[in-house]
Design a protein around this motif. Sequence first.
Motif, short mmCIF file in Angstrom:
data_model
loop_
_atom_site.label_atom_id
_atom_site.label_comp_id
_atom_site.label_asym_id
_atom_site.label_seq_id
_atom_site.Cartn_x
_atom_site.Cartn_y
_atom_site.Cartn_z
N PHE A 1 2.74 -5.56 44.66
CA PHE A 1 2.66 -6.97 44.30
C PHE A 1 2.94 -7.85 45.52
N GLY A 2 3.85 -7.42 46.38
CA GLY A 2 4.14 -8.17 47.59
C GLY A 2 2.96 -8.22 48.54
N ASN A 3 2.11 -7.21 48.51
CA ASN A 3 0.93 -7.15 49.37
C ASN A 3 -0.32 -7.71 48.69
N SER A 4 -0.20 -8.21 47.49
CA SER A 4 -1.33 -8.79 46.77
C SER A 4 -1.39 -10.29 47.06
N ARG A 5 -2.58 -10.78 47.30
CA ARG A 5 -2.74 -12.20 47.64
C ARG A 5 -2.39 -13.10 46.46
N TYR A 6 -2.75 -12.68 45.25
CA TYR A 6 -2.50 -13.48 44.06
C TYR A 6 -1.77 -12.64 43.02
N VAL A 7 -0.78 -13.24 42.39
CA VAL A 7 -0.06 -12.57 41.31
C VAL A 7 0.05 -13.53 40.13
N CYS A 8 0.19 -12.96 38.97
CA CYS A 8 0.36 -13.75 37.75
C CYS A 8 1.27 -12.96 36.80
N PHE A 9 2.34 -13.60 36.38
CA PHE A 9 3.27 -12.99 35.45
C PHE A 9 3.36 -13.85 34.21
N ALA A 10 3.45 -13.21 33.05
CA ALA A 10 3.60 -13.93 31.79
C ALA A 10 5.02 -13.72 31.30
N LEU A 11 5.65 -14.81 30.95
CA LEU A 11 7.02 -14.77 30.45
C LEU A 11 7.09 -15.38 29.07
N ASP A 12 7.82 -14.72 28.21
CA ASP A 12 8.11 -15.23 26.87
C ASP A 12 9.58 -15.61 26.92
N GLY A 13 9.85 -16.88 27.10
CA GLY A 13 11.22 -17.30 27.42
C GLY A 13 11.53 -16.78 28.81
N GLU A 14 12.54 -15.93 28.92
CA GLU A 14 12.88 -15.31 30.20
C GLU A 14 12.42 -13.86 30.29
N ARG A 15 11.78 -13.36 29.23
CA ARG A 15 11.36 -11.96 29.17
C ARG A 15 9.97 -11.78 29.77
N LEU A 16 9.83 -10.84 30.68
CA LEU A 16 8.54 -10.52 31.28
C LEU A 16 7.70 -9.74 30.26
#
Length: 146
Positions: A41-56
């Motif tokens: 993920f650190g070497n990926s140009r774009y990242v997207c994370f979905a959070l439900d409240g504070e939960r990944l």
Amino acid sequence: MEASTLRLQTSLQALDWDELHALYQSAGLGSKTAAELQLVFGNSRYVCFALDGERLVGAARALSDGLDVAYLADIAVLPSHQGSGLGKRMVEDLLQRLHGHRKIILYAAPGKEPFYKKFGFQKMLTAMALFAQPQQAQQRGYTEPD
């Protein structure tokens, strides 16, 4: 699950790598360790994370050269949140940021192709890959027998 509690995050800031590892395990995306996930993920140009409240609850990433080619990778949603439109939101987010690339490539888990066709992805006739574990790739339905 209320839609209003779901939000997308497009940075690595404050990400819990062990939680991402657990998400990958639950979503059936393989056995990358928390440290390996931090590297990819650190070497990926774009990242997207979905959070439900504070939960990944979801993650996706894209590799890109900034103009010609990009690769969508590792689109994962917790089973409890699958079918909620979350995967669609993450893919739409990445595709918006990849707009203008001449080609965007991905390989889908067998059976998931119809999901990506909704975004305009087409099956390639000449795509090929080298897998570190070719027999496993064949068993999972990613490659054809020789």
